[in-house]
Design a protein around this motif. Structure first.
Motif, PDB file in Angstrom:
ATOM      1  N   VAL A 177       0.672  -1.127  -0.187  1.00 17.98           N
ATOM      2  CA  VAL A 177      -0.050  -0.057  -0.016  1.00 17.98           C
ATOM      3  C   VAL A 177       0.795   1.245   0.020  1.00 17.98           C
ATOM      4  CG1 VAL A 177      -1.982  -1.198   1.282  1.00 17.98           C
ATOM      5  CG2 VAL A 177      -0.141   0.233   2.448  1.00 17.98           C
ATOM      6  N   LEU A 178       0.463   2.292  -0.433  1.00 17.18           N
ATOM      7  CA  LEU A 178       0.829   3.514  -0.528  1.00 17.18           C
ATOM      8  C   LEU A 178       0.533   4.123   0.889  1.00 17.18           C
ATOM      9  CD1 LEU A 178       0.244   4.854  -3.983  1.00 17.18           C
ATOM     10  CD2 LEU A 178       2.554   4.229  -3.154  1.00 17.18           C
ATOM     11  N   GLU A 179       1.698   4.997   1.514  1.00 15.78           N
ATOM     12  CA  GLU A 179       1.565   5.586   2.752  1.00 15.78           C
ATOM     13  C   GLU A 179       1.637   7.301   2.393  1.00 15.78           C
ATOM     14  OE1 GLU A 179       2.934   3.062   6.160  1.00 15.78           O
ATOM     15  OE2 GLU A 179       4.525   3.101   4.862  1.00 15.78           O
ATOM     16  N   GLU A 180       1.751   7.904   3.424  1.00 13.91           N
ATOM     17  CA  GLU A 180       1.671   9.555   3.390  1.00 13.91           C
ATOM     18  C   GLU A 180       2.857   9.894   2.593  1.00 13.91           C
ATOM     19  OE1 GLU A 180       3.006  11.803   7.101  1.00 13.91           O
ATOM     20  OE2 GLU A 180       1.844  10.305   7.919  1.00 13.91           O
ATOM     21  N   ASN A 181       3.884   9.128   2.553  1.00 12.01           N
ATOM     22  CA  ASN A 181       5.306   9.854   1.800  1.00 12.01           C
ATOM     23  C   ASN A 181       4.788   9.790   0.234  1.00 12.01           C
ATOM     24  OD1 ASN A 181       5.680   7.222   3.630  1.00 12.01           O
ATOM     25  ND2 ASN A 181       7.827   8.010   3.585  1.00 12.01           N
ATOM     26  N   PHE A 182       3.984   8.930  -0.220  1.00  9.10           N
ATOM     27  CA  PHE A 182       3.309   9.366  -1.497  1.00  9.10           C
ATOM     28  C   PHE A 182       2.387  10.628  -1.665  1.00  9.10           C
ATOM     29  CE2 PHE A 182      -0.002   8.939  -4.637  1.00  9.10           C
ATOM     30  CZ  PHE A 182       0.607   8.847  -5.806  1.00  9.10           C
ATOM     31  N   LEU A 183       1.795  10.846  -0.695  1.00  5.21           N
ATOM     32  CA  LEU A 183       0.812  12.124  -0.812  1.00  5.21           C
ATOM     33  C   LEU A 183       2.073  13.444  -0.756  1.00  5.21           C
ATOM     34  CD1 LEU A 183      -2.314  10.832   1.073  1.00  5.21           C
ATOM     35  CD2 LEU A 183      -2.074  11.405  -1.202  1.00  5.21           C
ATOM     36  N   ALA A 184       2.626  13.125   0.264  1.00  3.49           N
ATOM     37  CA  ALA A 184       3.791  14.142   0.308  1.00  3.49           C
ATOM     38  C   ALA A 184       4.390  14.413  -0.949  1.00  3.49           C
ATOM     39  CB  ALA A 184       4.841  13.976   1.394  1.00  3.49           C
ATOM     40  N   GLN A 185       4.871  13.638  -1.743  1.00  7.49           N
ATOM     41  CA  GLN A 185       5.215  13.663  -3.089  1.00  7.49           C
ATOM     42  C   GLN A 185       4.337  14.415  -4.043  1.00  7.49           C
ATOM     43  OE1 GLN A 185       6.240   9.836  -4.219  1.00  7.49           O
ATOM     44  NE2 GLN A 185       8.293   9.671  -3.294  1.00  7.49           N
ATOM     45  N   VAL A 186       3.093  14.005  -3.884  1.00  9.59           N
ATOM     46  CA  VAL A 186       1.906  14.598  -4.773  1.00  9.59           C
ATOM     47  C   VAL A 186       1.844  15.930  -4.270  1.00  9.59           C
ATOM     48  CG1 VAL A 186      -0.432  14.794  -5.228  1.00  9.59           C
ATOM     49  CG2 VAL A 186       0.751  12.817  -5.088  1.00  9.59           C
ATOM     50  N   ALA A 187       2.076  16.692  -2.826  1.00 13.07           N
ATOM     51  CA  ALA A 187       2.168  18.072  -2.461  1.00 13.07           C
ATOM     52  C   ALA A 187       3.310  18.656  -2.991  1.00 13.07           C
ATOM     53  CB  ALA A 187       2.100  17.846  -0.806  1.00 13.07           C
ATOM     54  N   GLY A 188       4.239  18.072  -3.189  1.00 12.03           N
ATOM     55  CA  GLY A 188       5.468  18.683  -3.845  1.00 12.03           C
ATOM     56  C   GLY A 188       5.608  18.877  -5.067  1.00 12.03           C
ATOM     57  N   ALA A 189       4.808  18.123  -5.902  1.00 14.28           N
ATOM     58  CA  ALA A 189       4.282  18.319  -7.352  1.00 14.28           C
ATOM     59  C   ALA A 189       3.547  19.361  -7.615  1.00 14.28           C
ATOM     60  CB  ALA A 189       4.060  17.139  -7.961  1.00 14.28           C
ATOM     61  N   GLN A 190       2.614  19.687  -6.594  1.00 15.97           N
ATOM     62  CA  GLN A 190       1.388  20.599  -6.914  1.00 15.97           C
ATOM     63  C   GLN A 190       2.401  21.765  -6.534  1.00 15.97           C
ATOM     64  OE1 GLN A 190      -1.708  19.635  -4.134  1.00 15.97           O
ATOM     65  NE2 GLN A 190      -2.550  18.380  -5.887  1.00 15.97           N
ATOM     66  N   ALA A 191       3.020  21.940  -5.745  1.00 17.43           N
ATOM     67  CA  ALA A 191       3.956  23.051  -5.483  1.00 17.43           C
ATOM     68  C   ALA A 191       4.830  23.524  -6.706  1.00 17.43           C
ATOM     69  CB  ALA A 191       4.903  22.895  -4.053  1.00 17.43           C
ATOM     70  N   PRO A 210      -7.084  16.534  -5.883  1.00 19.64           N
ATOM     71  CA  PRO A 210      -7.001  18.239  -6.112  1.00 19.64           C
ATOM     72  C   PRO A 210      -6.147  18.873  -5.090  1.00 19.64           C
ATOM     73  CG  PRO A 210      -9.231  17.034  -5.943  1.00 19.64           C
ATOM     74  CD  PRO A 210      -8.318  16.140  -5.592  1.00 19.64           C
ATOM     75  N   ASP A 211      -6.270  18.566  -3.767  1.00 15.69           N
ATOM     76  CA  ASP A 211      -5.169  19.245  -2.768  1.00 15.69           C
ATOM     77  C   ASP A 211      -4.633  18.403  -1.930  1.00 15.69           C
ATOM     78  OD1 ASP A 211      -4.588  20.627  -0.410  1.00 15.69           O
ATOM     79  OD2 ASP A 211      -6.498  21.939  -0.484  1.00 15.69           O
ATOM     80  N   ALA A 212      -3.412  18.122  -2.202  1.00  9.13           N
ATOM     81  CA  ALA A 212      -2.616  17.124  -1.353  1.00  9.13           C
ATOM     82  C   ALA A 212      -2.354  17.425  -0.108  1.00  9.13           C
ATOM     83  CB  ALA A 212      -1.047  17.197  -1.863  1.00  9.13           C
ATOM     84  N   GLN A 213      -2.470  18.626   0.367  1.00  7.75           N
ATOM     85  CA  GLN A 213      -2.321  19.011   1.780  1.00  7.75           C
ATOM     86  C   GLN A 213      -3.507  18.537   2.416  1.00  7.75           C
ATOM     87  OE1 GLN A 213       0.476  19.628   3.397  1.00  7.75           O
ATOM     88  NE2 GLN A 213       1.665  20.382   1.712  1.00  7.75           N
ATOM     89  N   LEU A 214      -4.704  18.698   1.880  1.00 11.77           N
ATOM     90  CA  LEU A 214      -5.891  18.298   2.619  1.00 11.77           C
ATOM     91  C   LEU A 214      -6.076  16.715   2.660  1.00 11.77           C
ATOM     92  CD1 LEU A 214      -8.871  18.520   3.772  1.00 11.77           C
ATOM     93  CD2 LEU A 214      -9.595  18.697   1.400  1.00 11.77           C
ATOM     94  N   ALA A 215      -5.508  16.004   1.432  1.00 10.59           N
ATOM     95  CA  ALA A 215      -5.373  14.622   1.473  1.00 10.59           C
ATOM     96  C   ALA A 215      -4.547  13.991   2.620  1.00 10.59           C
ATOM     97  CB  ALA A 215      -4.968  14.003   0.074  1.00 10.59           C
ATOM     98  N   LEU A 216      -3.556  14.720   2.564  1.00 11.08           N
ATOM     99  CA  LEU A 216      -2.395  14.328   3.830  1.00 11.08           C
ATOM    100  C   LEU A 216      -3.038  14.411   5.250  1.00 11.08           C
ATOM    101  CD1 LEU A 216       1.031  16.010   2.959  1.00 11.08           C
ATOM    102  CD2 LEU A 216       0.732  13.654   3.657  1.00 11.08           C
TER     103      LEU A 216
END
Length: 306
Positions: A177-191, A210-216
């Motif tokens: 499974v994917l963990e929060e590391n993945f969502l942190a990468q998405v947040a970085g990509a959105q930035a 749509p919003d990686a910080q909210l997803a985190l």
């Protein structure tokens, strides 16, 4: 042309087709390595190819067999779920006979590929949602590498229930499974997109949610996160994309189907996903309710500790 003539023509073509010199031999990768699919197929399914792809698969299978179910391994039946082009299946064949392994995928073309490259393995096509064709209690183990990291919440729940049906007490299921590391990468990509500094990979990654910080935040509160993806043949975006599953969700969902989390190997220790080992139990409703209550308390304590 009459219907009878059409049918006779078809039968005659079958009778006149090329004749094999002999039946295909059962493949044994320990003796002769089977053919690989084209690099583009390997990359599409696992994001790597050849040695990198196989080394990752080897780490997964090695960790699985370190935690393998008890009993006579030579009698075990194993399902490689979401088998794709068969790299996990190939690694299973270093330890098990071909007839002990069932490989199942939603992609009919991949089933045909396995029949061609791994003759002797039981390769079948499954539908996007259960049930499967397997009898209840068929398997001693199930492997699903980089499968639940792509399935929607509904698909995750329904397949966990199906695995409860097709395994027996004492069996184990090995997933990633994917963990929060993945969502942190998405947040970085959105930035990076917001700053105008994103390459093609980052641009695509930024579109997962749509919003990686909210997803985190939601993930840290135990919520399942699903997004991104797109229709890709049999892999429809209704059930297939990018999925991050917190431990609380996994324990709750699989626990409801009679599994306990035996091991949780965090992201980064073996590969860029977490590996989860689930053991099938036989628990009555009272014992199961007590276990759920303990998990809820443990999950709350973990969130408070953050």
């Amino acid at each position: 042309m009459t219907e009878a003539e059409t049918e006779r023509s078809y039968v005659e073509r079958l009778a006149d087709a090329e004749t094999l010199d002999d039946v295909p031999g059962i493949v044994d990768p320990r003796v002769q390595a089977p053919s690989n699919p084209p690099r583009r197929i390997q990359q599409k399914f696992v994001g790597a190819s050849y040695l990198d792809a196989y080394r990752e698969a080897e780490r997964f299978i090695g960790a699985a067999f370190d935690r393998w179910p008890t009993g006579d391994q030579g009698e075990h039946l194993v399902l490689d779920f979401g088998s794709g082009w068969g790299r996990i299946t190939r690694l299973l064949m270093s330890r098990l006979r071909a007839d002990q392994i069932w490989s199942s995928d939603v992609d009919t073309q991949m089933t045909a590929l396995l029949h061609h490259t791994l003759p002797g393995v039981n390769a079948v096509t499954n539908r996007p949602m259960p049930p499967t064709v397997f009898h209840s209690g068929s398997f001693d183990a199930v492997t699903a590498f980089s499968v639940f990291s792509h399935l929607s919440e509904e698909a995750h729940r329904r397949w966990s229930a199906e695995f409860a049906r097709v395994t027996r007490p004492g069996s184990k299921v090995f997933i990633t499974v994917l963990e929060e590391n993945f969502l942190a990468q998405v947040a970085g990509a959105q930035a990076a997109v917001a700053a105008g500094e994103a390459d093609t990979f980052a641009t695509n990654l930024a579109a997962v949610v749509p919003d990686a910080q909210l997803a985190l935040e939601q993930f840290r509160n135990g919520e399942f996160i699903f997004g991104g993806g797109g229709d890709d043949g049999p892999r429809e975006q209704s059930f297939y994309g990018w999925a991050a599953a917190p431990r609380e969700f996994v324990e709750r969902t699989w626990g409801a189907n009679g599994f306990v989390v035996e091991s949780w190997i965090p992201t980064g220790e073996l590969f860029e996903q977490a590996m989860v080992v689930l053991r099938r139990e036989e628990a009555g409703p009272i014992a199961r309710a007590e276990r759920f209550a303990r998990r809820a308390v443990n999950g709350l304590q973990r969130r408070i500790a953050r």
